[in-house]
Write an enzyme that holds these catalytic residues in place. Structure first.
Site, PDB file in Angstrom:
ATOM      1  N   HIS A 346      -3.436   6.903  26.180  1.00 64.41           N
ATOM      2  CA  HIS A 346      -4.302   5.640  26.561  1.00 64.41           C
ATOM      3  C   HIS A 346      -4.307   6.623  28.782  1.00 64.41           C
ATOM      4  O   HIS A 346      -3.680   7.424  28.896  1.00 64.41           O
ATOM      5  CB  HIS A 346      -3.055   4.718  26.734  1.00 64.41           C
ATOM      6  CG  HIS A 346      -3.668   3.271  27.669  1.00 64.41           C
ATOM      7  ND1 HIS A 346      -3.350   3.029  28.917  1.00 64.41           N
ATOM      8  CD2 HIS A 346      -3.564   2.275  26.870  1.00 64.41           C
ATOM      9  CE1 HIS A 346      -3.907   1.584  29.235  1.00 64.41           C
ATOM     10  NE2 HIS A 346      -3.725   1.090  27.402  1.00 64.41           N
ATOM     11  N   ASP A 404      -3.113  -0.406  18.681  1.00 64.88           N
ATOM     12  CA  ASP A 404      -3.878  -0.806  18.142  1.00 64.88           C
ATOM     13  C   ASP A 404      -4.140   0.128  16.868  1.00 64.88           C
ATOM     14  O   ASP A 404      -4.131  -0.103  15.959  1.00 64.88           O
ATOM     15  CB  ASP A 404      -5.921  -0.212  19.113  1.00 64.88           C
ATOM     16  CG  ASP A 404      -6.323  -0.912  19.491  1.00 64.88           C
ATOM     17  OD1 ASP A 404      -5.848  -1.886  19.477  1.00 64.88           O
ATOM     18  OD2 ASP A 404      -6.678  -0.244  20.715  1.00 64.88           O
TER      19      ASP A 404
HETATM   20  N1  CMC Z   1      -6.769  12.149  20.360  1.00 62.45           N
HETATM   21  C1  CMC Z   1      -6.828  13.323  20.549  1.00 62.45           C
HETATM   22  N2  CMC Z   1      -6.520  13.984  22.263  1.00 62.45           N
HETATM   23  C2  CMC Z   1      -6.940  12.963  22.881  1.00 62.45           C
HETATM   24  C3  CMC Z   1      -6.560  11.361  22.576  1.00 62.45           C
HETATM   25  C4  CMC Z   1      -6.612  10.936  21.221  1.00 62.45           C
HETATM   26  N3  CMC Z   1      -5.810   9.758  21.134  1.00 62.45           N
HETATM   27  N4  CMC Z   1      -6.371  10.815  23.812  1.00 62.45           N
HETATM   28  C5  CMC Z   1      -6.709  11.680  24.629  1.00 62.45           C
HETATM   29  N5  CMC Z   1      -6.237  12.828  24.521  1.00 62.45           N
HETATM   30  C6  CMC Z   1      -7.235  14.186  25.629  1.00 62.45           C
HETATM   31  C7  CMC Z   1      -8.579  14.539  25.409  1.00 62.45           C
HETATM   32  O1  CMC Z   1      -9.245  15.105  24.613  1.00 62.45           O
HETATM   33  C8  CMC Z   1      -8.188  15.030  26.725  1.00 62.45           C
HETATM   34  O2  CMC Z   1      -8.205  16.663  26.519  1.00 62.45           O
HETATM   35  P1  CMC Z   1      -8.609  17.661  28.161  1.00 62.45           P
HETATM   36  O3  CMC Z   1      -7.764  17.537  28.241  1.00 62.45           O
HETATM   37  O4  CMC Z   1      -7.984  18.862  26.949  1.00 62.45           O
HETATM   38  O5  CMC Z   1      -9.838  17.429  27.807  1.00 62.45           O
HETATM   39  C9  CMC Z   1      -7.031  14.261  27.453  1.00 62.45           C
HETATM   40  O6  CMC Z   1      -6.015  13.567  26.637  1.00 62.45           O
HETATM   41  C10 CMC Z   1      -7.496  13.225  28.259  1.00 62.45           C
HETATM   42  O7  CMC Z   1      -8.072  12.329  27.664  1.00 62.45           O
HETATM   43  P2  CMC Z   1      -9.696  11.297  28.507  1.00 62.45           P
HETATM   44  O8  CMC Z   1     -10.604  11.286  27.152  1.00 62.45           O
HETATM   45  O9  CMC Z   1      -9.600  11.575  29.735  1.00 62.45           O
HETATM   46  O10 CMC Z   1      -8.279  10.554  28.941  1.00 62.45           O
HETATM   47  P3  CMC Z   1      -8.876   8.412  29.246  1.00 62.45           P
HETATM   48  O11 CMC Z   1      -8.152   7.980  30.135  1.00 62.45           O
HETATM   49  O12 CMC Z   1     -10.098   8.602  29.834  1.00 62.45           O
HETATM   50  O13 CMC Z   1      -9.093   8.212  28.651  1.00 62.45           O
HETATM   51  C11 CMC Z   1      -8.470   6.919  26.038  1.00 62.45           C
HETATM   52  C12 CMC Z   1      -7.542   6.931  27.505  1.00 62.45           C
HETATM   53  C13 CMC Z   1      -7.561   5.346  25.476  1.00 62.45           C
HETATM   54  C14 CMC Z   1      -9.795   6.135  26.327  1.00 62.45           C
HETATM   55  C15 CMC Z   1      -8.403   7.627  24.741  1.00 62.45           C
HETATM   56  O14 CMC Z   1      -6.684   7.910  24.911  1.00 62.45           O
HETATM   57  C16 CMC Z   1      -8.874   7.671  23.824  1.00 62.45           C
HETATM   58  O15 CMC Z   1     -10.331   7.489  23.576  1.00 62.45           O
HETATM   59  N6  CMC Z   1      -8.185   7.378  22.583  1.00 62.45           N
HETATM   60  C17 CMC Z   1      -8.583   7.072  21.211  1.00 62.45           C
HETATM   61  C18 CMC Z   1      -8.931   5.706  21.110  1.00 62.45           C
HETATM   62  C19 CMC Z   1      -8.178   4.081  21.370  1.00 62.45           C
HETATM   63  O16 CMC Z   1      -7.016   4.152  20.464  1.00 62.45           O
HETATM   64  N7  CMC Z   1      -8.115   3.902  22.433  1.00 62.45           N
HETATM   65  C20 CMC Z   1      -7.384   2.001  22.667  1.00 62.45           C
HETATM   66  C21 CMC Z   1      -6.687   2.606  24.011  1.00 62.45           C
HETATM   67  S1  CMC Z   1      -5.479   1.216  23.967  1.00 62.45           S
HETATM   68  C22 CMC Z   1      -5.750  -0.210  24.084  1.00 62.45           C
HETATM   69  C23 CMC Z   1      -6.900  -0.667  24.710  1.00 62.45           C
HETATM   70  O17 CMC Z   1      -6.663  -1.030  26.099  1.00 62.45           O
HETATM   71  O18 CMC Z   1      -7.674  -0.902  24.406  1.00 62.45           O
END
Ligand code: CMC
Length: 475
Positions: A346, A404
């Site tokens: 998140h 989710d």
């Molecule tokens: N699985 C594996 N690695 C992850 C995940 C994940 N679900 N989420 C984040 N990371 C890693 C990512 O690869 C990155 O690693 P590094 O720094 O080594 O490159 C680090 O954690 C930071 O991730 P980010 O993508 O920069 O984080 P963000 O704040 O931009 O994204 C997110 C947040 C929710 C989009 C992301 O965690 C994600 O894609 N999760 C999976 C999809 C998901 O479950 N979405 C629902 C979110 S909660 C309900 C809502 O609000 O909709």
């Protein structure tokens, strides 16, 4: 006593709340709770991480401790003691309603459940071939027409309306080649068709919030029915919002426990700070467009798998893993490919998401009661995957299950198809979207950030016939 017939669900919520209170370190993050004196300095990352867009009294996501607050109330208490209608009132009006206010509010919501024009029009579209969120978005636009006079209010030509009767289509009297296109309206002769517009049916007023809360739920249920080849079911005025949603989806009055669990799921999804869909909604509203357009944008933003669309993807992922024995290998491969694991991580929470703390145990409760052994197997896959992710990514990057991760298991145990998981998220989030828009509009300023230009300057324009050499297209 509220919820006396579903005490076991209340107990599950209170147990989750107690566990959370034992595990988390209380305390608010000063930079996200102290009043703002504009302009402010804040550290902004890509994707506007850390950016402060406005002040709000509606809700607070404490990302470091993993707490969620609506108007001062902890979401655990609201799940344990309140209901979705009351929470919606709280979000919109800023306080819990008195008995009289609540009765009136519920009566209003019930009256807006009936959207025959919208549903009839929706039935003329190939909804069964559409993505369910696309159909919901279309439906939200049709609600605008049903509820507000804004469309009818716009100037229309003094010209016979085009009807489905072919003979009346003006093509007959305006042969091809004439100056005007056949359906071009003559702007010279215009009349105002409808003067009923007033503050009451202002498309950005309080009534529109109520209409959208009820209307989007009715549309989501109708969309689901149509996609399964059934006719939509008319709303039942005697039922609560959650029970009516389940009734309109399935045609069966839900049990008290099913109604309660849906109610809790709706409460948990109702608001969540400046998430992508709320921000999209607010950006549209800040242009002084209206709530119907704004909510349509919220639905569009919520659809993506990084946001609300993740709940459906989680179920597909668990099905693909298939069995507890496959979790280890599947996870190793996913990590080596650096795949995002759906339902984890998140932008704000660097702790366990409080919504998952409730939905996980509710999923467990349902699968243990279910006769469908497959749902128990999927739940076991989920808990095994959670262990693996928390032990690795949890330690390294503070990645935990989000809202989710377990919601899809909860919904499928209640007979809800996967393509409706994200629409149900929208049904609930309408309360947050509309309350935040109303609050923001009181002190509106159009959202208009800037991009840093990193392109070139001072290029000489070369005419097409003098351009040489293939340049690869920029992506
Ligand atoms: N699985 C594996 N690695 C992850 C995940 C994940 N679900 N989420 C984040 N990371 C890693 C990512 O690869 C990155 O690693 P590094 O720094 O080594 O490159 C680090 O954690 C930071 O991730 P980010 O993508 O920069 O984080 P963000 O704040 O931009 O994204 C997110 C947040 C929710 C989009 C992301 O965690 C994600 O894609 N999760 C999976 C999809 C998901 O479950 N979405 C629902 C979110 S909660 C309900 C809502 O609000 O909709």
């Amino acid at each position: 006593m509220p919820h006396s017939s579903t005490q076991e669900i209340t107990d599950i919520i209170l147990k989750a709340a107690n566990k959370a209170r034992q595990e988390i370190k209380p305390g608010q993050e000063k930079s996200f709770t102290n009043p703002v004196k504009w302009p402010i300095d804040c550290l902004v990352g890509p994707g506007l991480e850390g950016a402060i867009a406005c002040e709000s009294e509606i809700g607070y996501v404490n990302g470091s401790s993993g707490e969620l607050i609506y108007r001062g109330y902890n979401v655990f208490d609201l799940c344990a003691y309140s209901n979705f209608e009351e929470v919606s009132y709280l979000l919109i009006h800023g306080h819990l309603p008195t008995a009289v206010q609540f009765k009136k509010f519920k009566k209003d919501l019930v009256s807006y459940r009936f959207v025959p024009k919208t549903i009839r029009t929706l039935m003329s579209f190939p909804v069964e071939e559409m993505n369910s969120m696309a159909a919901l978005r279309l439906g939200s636009n049709l609600l605008r027409r049903e509820f507000s006079y804004v469309d009818q209010r716009t100037y229309r030509p003094d010209y016979p309306p085009i009807s489905s009767d072919e003979d009346s289509i003006p093509m007959e009297t305006r042969p091809m080649g004439e100056k005007h296109a056949i359906y071009e309206f003559n702007n010279g002769k215009i009349t105002q068709r409808n003067n009923k517009f007033s503050e009451l049916n202002s498309p950005s007023g309080l009534k529109s919030c109520y209409q959208l809360i009820s209307g989007v739920a009715a549309v989501a249920a109708a969309v689901s029915r149509m996609r399964q080849g059934h006719l939509p079911i008319e709303a039942d005025p005697e039922l609560s919002h959650a029970a009516n949603l389940l009734y309109m989806l399935t045609g069966r009055k839900p049990t008290a426990v099913e109604e309660r669990i849906m109610d809790v799921a709706l409460i948990l999804h109702a608001d969540h700070g400046m998430n992508a869909s709320t921000f999209a909604t607010m950006v549209v509203a800040s242009t002084l467009s209206d709530l119907y357009f704004a909510v349509g944008s919220g639905i569009a933003a919520l659809n993506g798998p990084l946001h609300g669309g993740a709940n459906e993807q989680v179920l597909h992922m668990l099905e693909k893993i298939g069995s507890v024995n496959n979790v280890k290998d599947w996870y190793q491969k996913a990590r080596s490919r650096k795949d995002k694991i759906m339902g984890f991580g998140h932008r704000v929470y660097k702790a366990y998401d409080p919504r998952a703390r409730v939905l996980g145990p509710l999923a467990k409760y349902l699968v243990e009661k279910s006769e469908n052994k497959r749902s128990l197997e999927l739940f076991n896959v989920a808990t095994e995957l959670e262990k693996k992710v928390v032990d690795t990514l949890g330690v390294e990057k503070k990645i935990f299950p989000n809202v989710d991760f377990y919601s899809g298991i909860v919904y499928s145990c209640m007979g809800i198809p996967a393509d409706l998981f994200t629409p149900i998220f929208a049904v609930s989030r309408v309360s947050g979207w509309t309350s935040r828009v109303l609050e923001y509009l009181k002190n509106n300023r159009i959202f208009r950030p800037r991009a840093v230009y990193v392109g070139q300057f001072d290029l000489d324009y070369v005419p097409l016939n003098k351009r040489k050499g293939e340049k690869s297209d920029k992506k």
